[in-house]
Enzyme design. Structure first.
Site, PDB file in Angstrom:
ATOM      1  N   HIS A  56       0.862  -1.188   0.000  1.00  0.00           N
ATOM      2  CA  HIS A  56       0.000   0.000   0.000  1.00  0.00           C
ATOM      3  C   HIS A  56       0.892   1.229   0.000  1.00  0.00           C
ATOM      4  O   HIS A  56       1.673   1.450   0.925  1.00  0.00           O
ATOM      5  CB  HIS A  56      -0.916   0.002   1.223  1.00  0.00           C
ATOM      6  N   LYS A  80     -10.048   5.618  -4.597  1.00  0.00           N
ATOM      7  CA  LYS A  80      -9.070   6.672  -4.359  1.00  0.00           C
ATOM      8  C   LYS A  80      -7.725   6.264  -4.924  1.00  0.00           C
ATOM      9  O   LYS A  80      -7.297   5.126  -4.782  1.00  0.00           O
ATOM     10  CB  LYS A  80      -8.935   6.953  -2.860  1.00  0.00           C
ATOM     11  N   LYS A 114      -3.683   7.207  -4.770  1.00  0.00           N
ATOM     12  CA  LYS A 114      -2.639   7.916  -4.045  1.00  0.00           C
ATOM     13  C   LYS A 114      -1.704   8.615  -5.035  1.00  0.00           C
ATOM     14  O   LYS A 114      -1.357   8.072  -6.084  1.00  0.00           O
ATOM     15  CB  LYS A 114      -1.837   6.941  -3.185  1.00  0.00           C
ATOM     16  N   ASP A 145      -5.384  11.531  -3.412  1.00  0.00           N
ATOM     17  CA  ASP A 145      -4.821  11.953  -2.138  1.00  0.00           C
ATOM     18  C   ASP A 145      -3.328  12.147  -2.328  1.00  0.00           C
ATOM     19  O   ASP A 145      -2.603  11.206  -2.648  1.00  0.00           O
ATOM     20  CB  ASP A 145      -5.086  10.886  -1.067  1.00  0.00           C
ATOM     21  N   GLU A 200      -7.901  15.455  -2.202  1.00  0.00           N
ATOM     22  CA  GLU A 200      -7.560  15.358  -0.781  1.00  0.00           C
ATOM     23  C   GLU A 200      -6.156  15.878  -0.505  1.00  0.00           C
ATOM     24  O   GLU A 200      -5.186  15.400  -1.077  1.00  0.00           O
ATOM     25  CB  GLU A 200      -7.678  13.904  -0.314  1.00  0.00           C
ATOM     26  N   ASP A 250      -7.196  16.624   5.333  1.00  0.00           N
ATOM     27  CA  ASP A 250      -6.913  15.484   6.210  1.00  0.00           C
ATOM     28  C   ASP A 250      -5.821  15.857   7.199  1.00  0.00           C
ATOM     29  O   ASP A 250      -6.076  16.107   8.373  1.00  0.00           O
ATOM     30  CB  ASP A 250      -6.502  14.273   5.376  1.00  0.00           C
ATOM     31  N   LYS A 272     -10.740  11.032  11.023  1.00  0.00           N
ATOM     32  CA  LYS A 272     -10.175   9.763  11.487  1.00  0.00           C
ATOM     33  C   LYS A 272     -10.284   9.727  13.003  1.00  0.00           C
ATOM     34  O   LYS A 272      -9.738  10.609  13.684  1.00  0.00           O
ATOM     35  CB  LYS A 272      -8.709   9.625  11.068  1.00  0.00           C
ATOM     36  N   GLU A 297     -13.918   5.637   3.930  1.00  0.00           N
ATOM     37  CA  GLU A 297     -12.940   4.742   3.310  1.00  0.00           C
ATOM     38  C   GLU A 297     -12.456   3.761   4.377  1.00  0.00           C
ATOM     39  O   GLU A 297     -11.260   3.504   4.519  1.00  0.00           O
ATOM     40  CB  GLU A 297     -11.777   5.530   2.708  1.00  0.00           C
TER      41      GLU A 297
END
Length: 375
Positions: A24, A169, A171, A200, A226, A251, A275, A329
């Site tokens: 990831h 999404k 990255k 993001d 984002e 964020d 979050k 998410e």
């Protein structure tokens, strides 16, 4: 059940290393496994509640790691809260602010464990302690890896065919901005408007780069932008927000209620990524959402790649909080190669569903936990 039954008799911490189904990628690092600090709070009545200390990809994001969280909880938090009641969450979390500054990810793990233990002691779900659930699940956006176009198209198609996710999404921030932007636009164009995509950047672009490429991304069909620029540069984020038609989501810029206030008053974002981890737990998350709602902005139920404990806590929060009104998410457990629960969280029809039962409504598979425990 007496007050004595609610007294905390132990606070134990365990570090797990959970493998992922694929790497990831974040803007500055790539994770092959997710470290989790498992916090167990046990009462005199024999009830144990669990919380997770989890950061997205390591200390690069907010300065904490599972190792720092373990040290904070073991040395400073556990001795202080042992002997207090698990029903004293408000008092405990207020007092912890005088003992440990910041350390919101560590505090979130303790906050969730206290909620789980108290709810289990009462025989009610955690969402009851938050005012009760008004829905039974939330939409889940899936984060894609940095794979070639053909592989991403295949992954998106598979997720949609399985009815697991309908929004995605991508990255950004690790590649050259020109190459990165071209890559994302090609992915979006491959689905010809039939799929919703957000991006993001993890706060990695400067003003010049963002002003050049964010409009290109929006023109290319990206529906949500984002955190393209550094967390503390709110005026820059506000400038970008004014210049593009797609909503901008903050964020890294929002971790406290005051952060939310600053973003709102400057017009720096339309959506806040909420979050429960970065805010310091469920109680502090409610404060952040209250500010966001008062300002007329929206909240997205974001993730730090939590395991099933942290994810279940965020689902309870989202199902009890109308202010989480821009989807979520909360895909963390879907990214894990190993199942930590006796009964997995349910993902279907593009949503994660509220687990049923007392506390968080989930039960750890302790054999798996033991196998993944770091020596």
């Amino acid at each position: 059940m007496s007050d004595k039954d609610l007294k905390i008799v132990s606070v134990e911490t365990t570090i797990l290393d959970v493998p992922l189904i694929r790497p990831h990628k974040f803007a500055t690092t790539t994770a092959d496994a997710q470290p989790i600090l498992l916090v167990a709070v046990t009462t005199a009545g024999g009830v144990t509640g669990y919380g997770e200390g989890v950061v997205p990809g390591g200390p690069w994001w907010g300065g904490e790691s599972v190792e720092t969280m373990k040290a904070i909880v073991d040395r400073y938090i556990a001795p202080y809260i042992t002997g207090r009641g698990v029903d004293d969450i408000t008092g405990i979390m207020v007092d912890l602010e005088r003992i440990v500054a910041n350390a919101r990810f560590a505090k979130a793990a303790v906050d969730v464990a206290l909620h789980d233990a108290w709810a289990r002691s009462l025989g009610v779900p955690v969402h009851t302690l938050l005012g009760g659930a008004f829905r039974t699940g939330v939409d889940v956006r899936w984060a894609l890896g940095a794979a070639p176009l053909e592989e991403i198209v295949e992954e998106v198609t598979h997720k949609m065919e399985q009815r697991l996710n309908f929004a995605f999404k991508l990255k950004m921030g690790a590649l050259d901005p020109v190459v990165d932007t071209e890559r994302v636009v090609k992915v979006v164009e491959a689905f010809d408007g039939k799929v919703g995509f957000s991006i993001d950047v993890n706060a990695r672009w400067d003003r010049f780069t963002a002003l050049r490429h964010v409009p290109q991304l929006v023109d290319g069909g990206v529906e949500l932008i984002e955190q393209p620029t550094p967390a503390d540069q709110l005026d820059v984020l506000a400038e970008i927000n004014r210049r593009v038609a797609a909503p901008v989501m903050a964020d890294e810029s929002v971790q406290t209620p005051h952060d939310a206030y600053e973003v709102a008053t400057r017009g720096a974002a339309d959506v806040i990524a909420l979050k429960t981890t970065k805010c310091g737990g469920l109680q502090r998350s409610k404060q952040v959402v209250a500010v966001v709602k008062a300002a007329g902005l929206r909240c997205h139920g974001a993730t730090s790649i939590e395991g099933p404990i942290g994810t279940a806590a965020s689902v309870h929060f989202a199902c009890a909080e109308p202010g989480i009104d821009y989807g979520s998410e909360l895909f963390g457990p879907q990214l894990f190669a190993v199942e930590l629960l006796q009964r997995p969280l349910e993902y279907s029809d593009g949503r994660v569903h509220l687990p049923q039962g007392p506390g968080l409504g989930v039960e750890l598979d302790m054999d798996v936990v033991k196998r993944l425990t770091r020596d």
